[in-house]
Design an enzyme around this catalytic site. Structure first.
Site, PDB file in Angstrom:
ATOM      1  N   ALA A 109       0.752  -1.113  -0.159  1.00 53.24           N
ATOM      2  CA  ALA A 109       0.084   0.037   0.072  1.00 53.24           C
ATOM      3  C   ALA A 109       0.991   1.369  -0.182  1.00 53.24           C
ATOM      4  CB  ALA A 109      -0.951  -0.082   1.159  1.00 53.24           C
ATOM      5  N   ALA A 110       1.265   1.331  -1.106  1.00 53.20           N
ATOM      6  CA  ALA A 110       2.366   2.573  -1.389  1.00 53.20           C
ATOM      7  C   ALA A 110       2.337   4.100  -1.331  1.00 53.20           C
ATOM      8  CB  ALA A 110       3.451   1.916  -2.515  1.00 53.20           C
ATOM      9  N   ALA A 111       1.208   4.534  -1.854  1.00 58.45           N
ATOM     10  CA  ALA A 111       1.293   6.108  -2.268  1.00 58.45           C
ATOM     11  C   ALA A 111       0.841   6.721  -0.805  1.00 58.45           C
ATOM     12  CB  ALA A 111       0.191   6.064  -3.095  1.00 58.45           C
ATOM     13  N   PRO A 112       1.735   8.007  -0.814  1.00 61.67           N
ATOM     14  CA  PRO A 112       2.325   8.635  -1.797  1.00 61.67           C
ATOM     15  C   PRO A 112       3.866   8.271  -2.021  1.00 61.67           C
ATOM     16  CG  PRO A 112       2.318   9.893   0.039  1.00 61.67           C
ATOM     17  CD  PRO A 112       1.418   8.741   0.439  1.00 61.67           C
ATOM     18  N   GLY A 113       4.487   7.324  -1.187  1.00 57.51           N
ATOM     19  CA  GLY A 113       5.705   6.648  -1.392  1.00 57.51           C
ATOM     20  C   GLY A 113       6.690   7.103  -0.489  1.00 57.51           C
ATOM     21  N   LYS A 115       7.735   5.685   2.431  1.00 58.41           N
ATOM     22  CA  LYS A 115       8.178   4.293   3.023  1.00 58.41           C
ATOM     23  C   LYS A 115       8.808   3.820   1.592  1.00 58.41           C
ATOM     24  CE  LYS A 115       5.193   4.286   6.870  1.00 58.41           C
ATOM     25  NZ  LYS A 115       4.152   5.112   6.265  1.00 58.41           N
ATOM     26  N   ASP A 176       1.631  -1.053   4.906  1.00 55.59           N
ATOM     27  CA  ASP A 176       1.319   0.022   5.561  1.00 55.59           C
ATOM     28  C   ASP A 176      -0.047   0.395   5.651  1.00 55.59           C
ATOM     29  OD1 ASP A 176       2.050   2.462   7.038  1.00 55.59           O
ATOM     30  OD2 ASP A 176       2.178   3.409   5.394  1.00 55.59           O
ATOM     31  N   CYS A 229      -1.085   4.033  11.295  1.00 56.21           N
ATOM     32  CA  CYS A 229      -0.936   5.413  11.977  1.00 56.21           C
ATOM     33  C   CYS A 229      -2.330   5.602  12.768  1.00 56.21           C
ATOM     34  CB  CYS A 229      -0.562   6.537  11.212  1.00 56.21           C
ATOM     35  SG  CYS A 229      -1.826   6.895   9.742  1.00 56.21           S
TER      36      CYS A 229
HETATM   37  N1  SAM Z   1       3.044   3.621   2.659  1.00 57.95           N
HETATM   38  C1  SAM Z   1       2.457   5.036   2.221  1.00 57.95           C
HETATM   39  C2  SAM Z   1       3.551   6.001   2.523  1.00 57.95           C
HETATM   40  O1  SAM Z   1       4.389   5.798   3.362  1.00 57.95           O
HETATM   41  O2  SAM Z   1       3.741   6.911   1.898  1.00 57.95           O
HETATM   42  C3  SAM Z   1       1.084   5.277   2.902  1.00 57.95           C
HETATM   43  C4  SAM Z   1       0.030   4.331   2.667  1.00 57.95           C
HETATM   44  S1  SAM Z   1      -1.320   4.956   3.290  1.00 57.95           S
HETATM   45  C5  SAM Z   1      -1.168   4.601   5.111  1.00 57.95           C
HETATM   46  C6  SAM Z   1      -2.460   3.721   2.791  1.00 57.95           C
HETATM   47  C7  SAM Z   1      -2.594   3.577   1.325  1.00 57.95           C
HETATM   48  O3  SAM Z   1      -3.496   1.980   1.078  1.00 57.95           O
HETATM   49  C8  SAM Z   1      -3.430   4.406   0.497  1.00 57.95           C
HETATM   50  O4  SAM Z   1      -2.688   5.048  -0.450  1.00 57.95           O
HETATM   51  C9  SAM Z   1      -4.629   3.636  -0.069  1.00 57.95           C
HETATM   52  O5  SAM Z   1      -4.995   4.310  -1.408  1.00 57.95           O
HETATM   53  C10 SAM Z   1      -4.123   2.283  -0.125  1.00 57.95           C
HETATM   54  N2  SAM Z   1      -5.197   1.192  -0.150  1.00 57.95           N
HETATM   55  C11 SAM Z   1      -6.386   1.408  -0.180  1.00 57.95           C
HETATM   56  N3  SAM Z   1      -7.158   0.194  -0.039  1.00 57.95           N
HETATM   57  C12 SAM Z   1      -6.243  -0.651  -0.417  1.00 57.95           C
HETATM   58  C13 SAM Z   1      -6.235  -1.990  -0.869  1.00 57.95           C
HETATM   59  N4  SAM Z   1      -7.258  -2.767  -0.908  1.00 57.95           N
HETATM   60  N5  SAM Z   1      -5.002  -2.846  -1.153  1.00 57.95           N
HETATM   61  C14 SAM Z   1      -3.868  -2.102  -1.057  1.00 57.95           C
HETATM   62  N6  SAM Z   1      -3.747  -0.632  -0.802  1.00 57.95           N
HETATM   63  C15 SAM Z   1      -4.861   0.071  -0.529  1.00 57.95           C
END
Ligand code: SAM
Length: 301
Positions: A109-113, A115, A176, A229
């Site tokens: 779950a990478a955006a905005p990136g 980590k 994450d 978080c």
């Molecule tokens: N790891 C990111 C960073 O450090 O920049 C922050 C991630 S944020 C906490 C959680 C992310 O999970 C969001 O970008 C969201 O769009 C994504 N997400 C939502 N549903 C998801 C799914 N079913 N599978 C994977 N990612 C998902």
């Protein structure tokens, strides 16, 4: 929507409650992580100091600084990817994941990136890194950060994590997870009352599916870090406990460069697996940042 009793429901589990409330009311200090793919800590410090920014080293992270002066996002050093503006607490899951050059790693779950770019820096751009983000409108920021920070070993995919293809297995997976984000309340004042019960229940159902898939994607002996978080035990220890019930996973002690609070083993009448005390809860009043939760899980070899 049903409103819970706000953050007050955490009074029994958060130590030093009054200090916690006081810290939540203070604005979040701006922090940066030096991007070692593009620069060195000393160079970033000198260049920004010369431009009049006031930097304070964060004692538990040698690549981290608080910056009191506003405007750092508008500098050439930022545009060149020499650092990433990031809550200090958000650097901890990657430290716990401990990525190595040559590993095969999935950031589910990478955006905005924040980590993902940190993982690439630890890998020194060597070894495949899959940065997965299913939400289309969040992908441009992920790709822009990968590009700006000089990440060369990442490929962006867009699967829902719970159905990420099982054709590849990974040395390390970071989940994450999407969460109710209560720990970001110092910058998101709308979260000061805590998340609603329905939001927490919906997210915890998704997190349970995600954590099982993330675990199944590991090689034997591989490592999964689950982070959020939020303060809600349903999304933290509850999710990890679900994995332990479903799979033969080993929960390891999370070790951080400061004293963190242990995971809770009971919550609102529910008993979690006793091992969840090995997880870490991080609170804003303990490290002057946001709040978070980290679990480190290993698949038996
Ligand atoms: N790891 C990111 C960073 O450090 O920049 C922050 C991630 S944020 C906490 C959680 C992310 O999970 C969001 O970008 C969201 O769009 C994504 N997400 C939502 N549903 C998801 C799914 N079913 N599978 C994977 N990612 C998902």
């Amino acid at each position: 929507m049903q409103q819970q009793e706000g953050l007050a429901r955490y009074r029994e589990i958060i130590p030093d409650w009054d200090e916690f409330l006081a810290a939540c009311a203070r604005p979040l200090p701006l922090a940066i992580r030096v991007n070692t793919l593009r620069s060195r800590t000393q160079d970033v410090r000198e260049r920004l100091t010369r431009k009049g920014f006031s930097l304070t080293a964060i004692p538990w992270g040698d690549d981290l600084f608080y910056i009191e002066t506003p405007g750092v996002s508008k500098t050439i050093e930022h545009w060149l990817g020499m650092f990433y503006i990031q809550e200090a607490v958000q650097t901890l899951p990657v430290r716990v994941l401990d990525p190595q050059s040559g590993d095969t790693i999935l950031d589910m779950a990478a955006a905005p990136g924040g980590k993902c770019t940190h993982i690439a820096a630890c890998m020194k751009n060597r070894g495949p890194l899959i940065a997965n983000e299913p939400v289309g409108k969040r992908q441009p920021s992920l790709m822009a950060n990968i590009n700006r920070l000089g990440v060369l070993n990442a490929t962006v995919t867009s699967y829902r994590g719970e159905s990420f293809p099982m054709h590849t297995s990974f040395d390390r997976v970071l989940l994450d997870a999407p969460c109710s984000a209560e720990g970001t309340l110092r910058k998101e004042s709308s979260l000061r009352d805590g998340a609603t019960a329905s939001t927490i229940a919906r997210l915890s159902r998704l997190q349970r599916r995600l954590i099982v898939r993330a675990y199944d994607l590991l090689k034997s002996g591989g490592t999964l870090v689950y982070s959020t978080c939020t303060f809600a035990p349903e999304e933290n220890e509850g999710t990890v406990s679900h994995l332990l019930a479903e799979r033969d996973a080993l929960l390891e002690q999370v070790s951080l460069p400061f004293d963190a609070t242990s995971g809770v083993t009971t919550w609102e009448g529910e008993e979690y697996a006793p091992e969840v005390s090995r997880c870490a809860r991080i609170y804003p009043h303990h490290i002057d940042s946001g709040g978070g939760f980290i679990a480190r899980i290993r698949k038996p070899a």
